[in-house]
Design an enzyme around this catalytic site. Structure first.
Site, PDB file in Angstrom:
ATOM      1  N   ASN A  11      32.366  86.255  46.647  1.00  0.00           N
ATOM      2  CA  ASN A  11      32.129  84.819  46.552  1.00  0.00           C
ATOM      3  C   ASN A  11      33.089  84.140  47.526  1.00  0.00           C
ATOM      4  O   ASN A  11      34.278  84.043  47.266  1.00  0.00           O
ATOM      5  CB  ASN A  11      32.402  84.365  45.107  1.00  0.00           C
ATOM      6  N   LYS A  27      33.248  81.103  48.447  1.00  0.00           N
ATOM      7  CA  LYS A  27      33.588  79.709  48.110  1.00  0.00           C
ATOM      8  C   LYS A  27      33.475  78.828  49.367  1.00  0.00           C
ATOM      9  O   LYS A  27      32.632  79.093  50.216  1.00  0.00           O
ATOM     10  CB  LYS A  27      34.972  79.646  47.458  1.00  0.00           C
ATOM     11  N   HIS A  45      29.463  79.003  38.088  1.00  0.00           N
ATOM     12  CA  HIS A  45      30.847  79.396  38.372  1.00  0.00           C
ATOM     13  C   HIS A  45      31.808  78.394  37.721  1.00  0.00           C
ATOM     14  O   HIS A  45      31.495  77.202  37.653  1.00  0.00           O
ATOM     15  CB  HIS A  45      31.068  79.459  39.887  1.00  0.00           C
ATOM     16  N   GLU A  95      34.357  76.968  38.750  1.00  0.00           N
ATOM     17  CA  GLU A  95      34.714  75.821  39.599  1.00  0.00           C
ATOM     18  C   GLU A  95      33.614  74.763  39.554  1.00  0.00           C
ATOM     19  O   GLU A  95      33.881  73.569  39.608  1.00  0.00           O
ATOM     20  CB  GLU A  95      35.009  76.302  41.033  1.00  0.00           C
ATOM     21  N   GLU A 137      34.325  85.839  33.973  1.00  0.00           N
ATOM     22  CA  GLU A 137      35.466  85.436  34.796  1.00  0.00           C
ATOM     23  C   GLU A 137      36.359  84.495  33.998  1.00  0.00           C
ATOM     24  O   GLU A 137      36.074  83.291  33.917  1.00  0.00           O
ATOM     25  CB  GLU A 137      34.984  84.691  36.047  1.00  0.00           C
ATOM     26  N   SER A 144      40.860  87.481  40.438  1.00  0.00           N
ATOM     27  CA  SER A 144      41.949  88.190  41.129  1.00  0.00           C
ATOM     28  C   SER A 144      41.700  89.704  41.250  1.00  0.00           C
ATOM     29  O   SER A 144      42.624  90.506  41.101  1.00  0.00           O
ATOM     30  CB  SER A 144      43.299  87.905  40.451  1.00  0.00           C
ATOM     31  N   GLY A 191      36.684  86.879  44.861  1.00  0.00           N
ATOM     32  CA  GLY A 191      36.853  85.652  45.645  1.00  0.00           C
ATOM     33  C   GLY A 191      37.743  85.900  46.845  1.00  0.00           C
ATOM     34  O   GLY A 191      37.295  86.368  47.894  1.00  0.00           O
ATOM     35  N   GLY A 192      39.024  85.622  46.683  1.00  0.00           N
ATOM     36  CA  GLY A 192      39.987  85.707  47.791  1.00  0.00           C
ATOM     37  C   GLY A 192      39.924  87.005  48.580  1.00  0.00           C
ATOM     38  O   GLY A 192      39.963  86.994  49.809  1.00  0.00           O
TER      39      GLY A 192
HETATM   40  P1  PGA Z   1      39.373  85.322  42.965  1.00  0.00           P
HETATM   41  O1  PGA Z   1      38.039  84.508  42.615  1.00  0.00           O
HETATM   42  O2  PGA Z   1      38.974  86.743  43.206  1.00  0.00           O
HETATM   43  O3  PGA Z   1      39.933  84.653  44.179  1.00  0.00           O
HETATM   44  O4  PGA Z   1      40.273  85.194  41.759  1.00  0.00           O
HETATM   45  C1  PGA Z   1      37.010  85.071  41.866  1.00  0.00           C
HETATM   46  C2  PGA Z   1      35.888  84.088  41.663  1.00  0.00           C
HETATM   47  O5  PGA Z   1      36.160  82.892  41.486  1.00  0.00           O
HETATM   48  O6  PGA Z   1      34.702  84.455  41.679  1.00  0.00           O
END
Ligand code: PGA
Length: 249
Positions: A9, A11, A95, A97, A167, A213, A234-235
């Site tokens: 993802n 973002k 999600h 967010e 998540e 994470s 994500g990251g």
């Molecule tokens: P993250 O994000 O791996 O940066 O924690 C995961 C996500 O929001 O799908």
């Protein structure tokens, strides 16, 4: 046996030209990857060029959101047909967010899920509690409500197009991962709720991912849990050298 999925993802990161650069690296490493579904979800503006580049590769393309209406006067929104035309086969919905920053409700997410499935897109439905809810012991209550309200009205047949991503919002982008045992406990219960609400067969077949994470250093422990079928990353999906080891694991 459920086939694992590793989904990236991205973002609100990567311009179209940056997208092509990153994808060229991923395609080189993962062109014919087998035994795992690899999904990348860049921003809307990158989907069309990404779809072109990924044609013929094993890497699947997804979007991070969409609108529930098919078309019309919805300024700033993107429809399922637009995603399909760019080569998307998946869409991430609900999600945290989107739920927290953009105040998306389960009801809206449910409308999006239904439209996406009707159009033939696979859905990655995200659910998860915030830290306060976890501390108050409300994790399962919140997760169950999000799951059932976001998927209300779906038939068993429609459930075949759904991947669930658990998540915990407090683990997203914070470097804090739920322990593999904690994640397994919640995901096992999610499978149980799917069994009670739909049936045992679809519960066994539904892929449930963990997100928050995820990195190369913790993927092994997470994937060793019997009910965790992959990760929403994500990251660590923004660099070839971070994402490829997670996929290859
Ligand atoms: P993250 O994000 O791996 O940066 O924690 C995961 C996500 O929001 O799908």
């Amino acid at each position: 046996m459920r086939k694992p999925i590793i989904a990236g993802n991205w973002k609100m990161n990567k311009t179209p030209s940056e997208t092509l650069k990153l994808l060229q690296g991923l395609v080189k490493e993962l062109w014919d990857i087998d035994g795992v579904d690899v999904l990348v979800c860049p921003p809307f503006t990158s989907l069309a060029p990404a779809g072109e580049l990924l044609k013929g590769s094993a890497i699947k393309l997804g979007a991070q959101n969409m609108h529930w209406e098919e078309k019309g006067a919805y300024t700033g929104e993107i429809s399922a047909d637009m995603l399909l035309d760019c080569g998307c086969s998946y869409v991430i919905l609900g999600h945290s967010e989107r739920r927290m920053i953009f105040r998306e409700t389960n009801e809206e997410i449910n409308k999006k899920v239904k439209t996406a499935l009707k159009k033939g897109l696979h859905v990655v439905l995200c659910i998860g509690e915030v830290l306060e809810e976890r501390n108050e012991g409300k994790t399962m209550q919140v997760v169950k409500e999000q799951l059932l309200d976001s998927l209300v009205g779906l038939s068993v047949e429609e459930m075949k197009g759904v991947v669930v991503a658990y998540e915990p919002a407090w683990a997203i982008g914070t470097g804090k991962t739920a322990t593999a045992d904690d994640a397994e406990d919640v995901i096992k219960e999610i499978r149980e709720i799917i069994k009670e609400t739909w049936d045992g067969d679809i519960a066994e077949k539904t892929r449930i991912l963990y997100g928050g994470s995820v990195k190369a250093s913790n993927i092994k422990e997470l994937m060793s849990q019997p009910d965790i079928d992959g990760a929403l990353v994500g990251g660590a999906s923004l660099k070839t050298e971070d994402f490829v080891p997670i996929v290859k694991y």
